[in-house]
Design a protein around this motif. Structure first.
Motif, PDB file in Angstrom:
ATOM      1  N   ALA A 166     -12.650  56.565  26.509  1.00 11.32           N
ATOM      2  CA  ALA A 166     -12.808  54.908  26.234  1.00 11.32           C
ATOM      3  C   ALA A 166     -13.145  54.472  25.708  1.00 11.32           C
ATOM      4  O   ALA A 166     -12.244  52.848  25.546  1.00 11.32           O
ATOM      5  N   GLN A 167     -13.986  54.490  24.809  1.00  7.85           N
ATOM      6  CA  GLN A 167     -14.270  53.801  22.930  1.00  7.85           C
ATOM      7  C   GLN A 167     -12.343  53.792  22.579  1.00  7.85           C
ATOM      8  O   GLN A 167     -12.152  52.935  21.472  1.00  7.85           O
ATOM      9  N   GLY A 168     -12.070  55.005  22.352  1.00  2.35           N
ATOM     10  CA  GLY A 168     -10.850  54.987  21.695  1.00  2.35           C
ATOM     11  C   GLY A 168     -10.020  54.254  22.121  1.00  2.35           C
ATOM     12  O   GLY A 168      -9.072  53.441  21.301  1.00  2.35           O
ATOM     13  N   ILE A 169      -9.826  54.283  23.791  1.00  2.91           N
ATOM     14  CA  ILE A 169      -8.476  53.058  24.190  1.00  2.91           C
ATOM     15  C   ILE A 169      -9.233  51.583  23.716  1.00  2.91           C
ATOM     16  O   ILE A 169      -8.798  50.989  23.644  1.00  2.91           O
ATOM     17  N   ALA A 170     -10.226  51.362  23.385  1.00  7.03           N
ATOM     18  CA  ALA A 170     -10.892  49.659  23.809  1.00  7.03           C
ATOM     19  C   ALA A 170     -10.403  49.914  21.709  1.00  7.03           C
ATOM     20  O   ALA A 170     -10.075  48.682  21.568  1.00  7.03           O
ATOM     21  N   ALA A 171     -10.859  50.917  20.581  1.00  2.74           N
ATOM     22  CA  ALA A 171     -10.454  50.713  19.414  1.00  2.74           C
ATOM     23  C   ALA A 171      -9.382  50.675  19.187  1.00  2.74           C
ATOM     24  O   ALA A 171      -8.392  50.024  17.991  1.00  2.74           O
ATOM     25  N   PHE A 172      -8.209  51.494  19.643  1.00  2.83           N
ATOM     26  CA  PHE A 172      -6.902  50.973  19.910  1.00  2.83           C
ATOM     27  C   PHE A 172      -6.529  49.589  19.947  1.00  2.83           C
ATOM     28  O   PHE A 172      -5.501  49.032  19.187  1.00  2.83           O
ATOM     29  N   ARG A 173      -6.792  49.218  21.164  1.00  3.45           N
ATOM     30  CA  ARG A 173      -6.601  47.691  21.341  1.00  3.45           C
ATOM     31  C   ARG A 173      -7.016  46.869  20.240  1.00  3.45           C
ATOM     32  O   ARG A 173      -6.304  45.384  20.342  1.00  3.45           O
ATOM     33  N   SER A 174      -8.137  46.408  20.181  1.00  5.52           N
ATOM     34  CA  SER A 174      -8.657  45.824  19.128  1.00  5.52           C
ATOM     35  C   SER A 174      -8.435  45.982  17.568  1.00  5.52           C
ATOM     36  O   SER A 174      -8.663  45.387  16.920  1.00  5.52           O
ATOM     37  N   SER A 175      -7.775  46.955  16.536  1.00  2.62           N
ATOM     38  CA  SER A 175      -7.313  47.672  15.852  1.00  2.62           C
ATOM     39  C   SER A 175      -5.805  47.614  16.028  1.00  2.62           C
ATOM     40  O   SER A 175      -4.818  48.199  16.538  1.00  2.62           O
ATOM     41  N   VAL A 235      -6.157  62.686  26.965  1.00  5.71           N
ATOM     42  CA  VAL A 235      -4.922  62.695  27.858  1.00  5.71           C
ATOM     43  C   VAL A 235      -5.047  61.353  28.654  1.00  5.71           C
ATOM     44  O   VAL A 235      -3.826  60.959  28.438  1.00  5.71           O
ATOM     45  N   ALA A 236      -6.303  60.934  28.766  1.00  6.53           N
ATOM     46  CA  ALA A 236      -6.310  59.019  28.859  1.00  6.53           C
ATOM     47  C   ALA A 236      -6.434  58.618  28.474  1.00  6.53           C
ATOM     48  O   ALA A 236      -5.507  57.470  28.559  1.00  6.53           O
ATOM     49  N   LEU A 237      -6.668  58.969  26.980  1.00  4.37           N
ATOM     50  CA  LEU A 237      -6.333  57.904  25.368  1.00  4.37           C
ATOM     51  C   LEU A 237      -5.014  58.067  25.118  1.00  4.37           C
ATOM     52  O   LEU A 237      -4.097  56.804  25.067  1.00  4.37           O
ATOM     53  N   ALA A 238      -3.881  59.048  25.472  1.00  2.98           N
ATOM     54  CA  ALA A 238      -2.963  58.640  24.890  1.00  2.98           C
ATOM     55  C   ALA A 238      -1.852  58.592  26.106  1.00  2.98           C
ATOM     56  O   ALA A 238      -0.759  57.730  25.626  1.00  2.98           O
ATOM     57  N   GLY A 273      -6.449  57.571   1.108  1.00  2.00           N
ATOM     58  CA  GLY A 273      -5.401  56.333   1.205  1.00  2.00           C
ATOM     59  C   GLY A 273      -5.507  55.899   1.682  1.00  2.00           C
ATOM     60  O   GLY A 273      -4.826  54.706   2.054  1.00  2.00           O
ATOM     61  N   ILE A 274      -5.637  56.030   2.966  1.00  2.75           N
ATOM     62  CA  ILE A 274      -5.859  55.548   4.834  1.00  2.75           C
ATOM     63  C   ILE A 274      -6.660  55.498   5.499  1.00  2.75           C
ATOM     64  O   ILE A 274      -7.994  56.149   5.343  1.00  2.75           O
ATOM     65  N   ALA A 275      -6.771  54.421   5.537  1.00  5.82           N
ATOM     66  CA  ALA A 275      -8.131  53.627   6.468  1.00  5.82           C
ATOM     67  C   ALA A 275      -8.479  54.027   7.546  1.00  5.82           C
ATOM     68  O   ALA A 275      -6.891  54.722   8.095  1.00  5.82           O
ATOM     69  N   CYS A 276      -9.283  54.339   7.966  1.00  7.76           N
ATOM     70  CA  CYS A 276      -9.595  55.281   9.480  1.00  7.76           C
ATOM     71  C   CYS A 276     -10.451  54.224  10.230  1.00  7.76           C
ATOM     72  O   CYS A 276     -11.049  53.260  10.089  1.00  7.76           O
ATOM     73  N   VAL A 277     -10.000  54.248  11.676  1.00  4.97           N
ATOM     74  CA  VAL A 277     -10.837  53.511  12.794  1.00  4.97           C
ATOM     75  C   VAL A 277     -11.404  54.420  13.442  1.00  4.97           C
ATOM     76  O   VAL A 277     -11.013  55.780  13.834  1.00  4.97           O
ATOM     77  N   LEU A 320      -6.672  56.377  13.706  1.00  8.23           N
ATOM     78  CA  LEU A 320      -7.216  56.338  14.920  1.00  8.23           C
ATOM     79  C   LEU A 320      -7.643  57.370  14.958  1.00  8.23           C
ATOM     80  O   LEU A 320      -6.806  58.870  15.366  1.00  8.23           O
ATOM     81  N   VAL A 321      -9.046  57.621  14.978  1.00 11.03           N
ATOM     82  CA  VAL A 321      -9.604  59.312  15.237  1.00 11.03           C
ATOM     83  C   VAL A 321     -10.508  59.274  15.932  1.00 11.03           C
ATOM     84  O   VAL A 321     -11.835  59.217  16.069  1.00 11.03           O
ATOM     85  N   VAL A 322     -10.495  60.056  17.296  1.00  7.60           N
ATOM     86  CA  VAL A 322     -11.342  60.025  18.267  1.00  7.60           C
ATOM     87  C   VAL A 322     -11.550  61.029  18.762  1.00  7.60           C
ATOM     88  O   VAL A 322     -11.012  62.429  18.679  1.00  7.60           O
TER      89      VAL A 322
END
Length: 143
Positions: A39-48, A65-68, A29-33, A9-11
């Motif tokens: 906020a989008q990063g937190i949502a992406a982390f939770r759905s991926s 900081v909030a994301l981490a 060969g590494i997939a990225c989201v 996940l790259v934010v």
């Protein structure tokens, strides 16, 4: 072709930086989201199914900081926090367990090597001539 078994996940709020990181990781060969706010990063982390997180420290709508903090509350995946700040950013991050802080700018291949190393992938440390060079990147210095 990206390996769906390995996802990063790259934010960041800089679309150019996201594109550069994504291009380098997918070439290995590494997939990225991706996401452009905390906020989008937190949502992406939770759905991926994410194996590692790379996040900018300063972003709108939820900083790194909030994301981490949200990631660490749910997972033990490696977290790399990128920052261009020159003040004592480590104090800002002291409450986040096991986050690696990397000073911007960081060479693209150095970041890729750190990601590969954290994921236990081949060539994760071969980009560095020694463990001292790897350690210097982790401390925000140029190898």
């Amino acid at each position: 072709m990206p390996d769906p078994a390995c996802t990063v996940l790259v934010v960041d709020d800089d679309p150019g930086l996201i594109a550069a990181i994504r291009t380098r990781l997918e070439a290995r060969g590494i997939a990225c989201v991706t996401a452009s706010t905390g906020a989008q990063g937190i949502a992406a982390f939770r759905s991926s199914d994410v194996d590692l997180v790379i996040t900018d420290l300063s972003m709108p709508m939820g900083d790194g900081v909030a994301l981490a903090d949200a990631v660490r509350a749910e997972s033990s995946v490696p977290i790399f926090v990128l920052t261009g700040r020159t003040h004592d950013y480590r104090r800002t991050l002291r409450g986040i367990r096991d986050a690696t802080v990397l000073q911007k700018p960081i060479a693209g291949e150095a970041l890729v090597a750190l990601v590969l190393h954290a994921l236990g992938r081949p060539n994760g440390s071969s980009a560095f001539g020694s463990s001292r060079e790897l350690a210097s990147v982790l401390e925000g210095e140029s190898p």
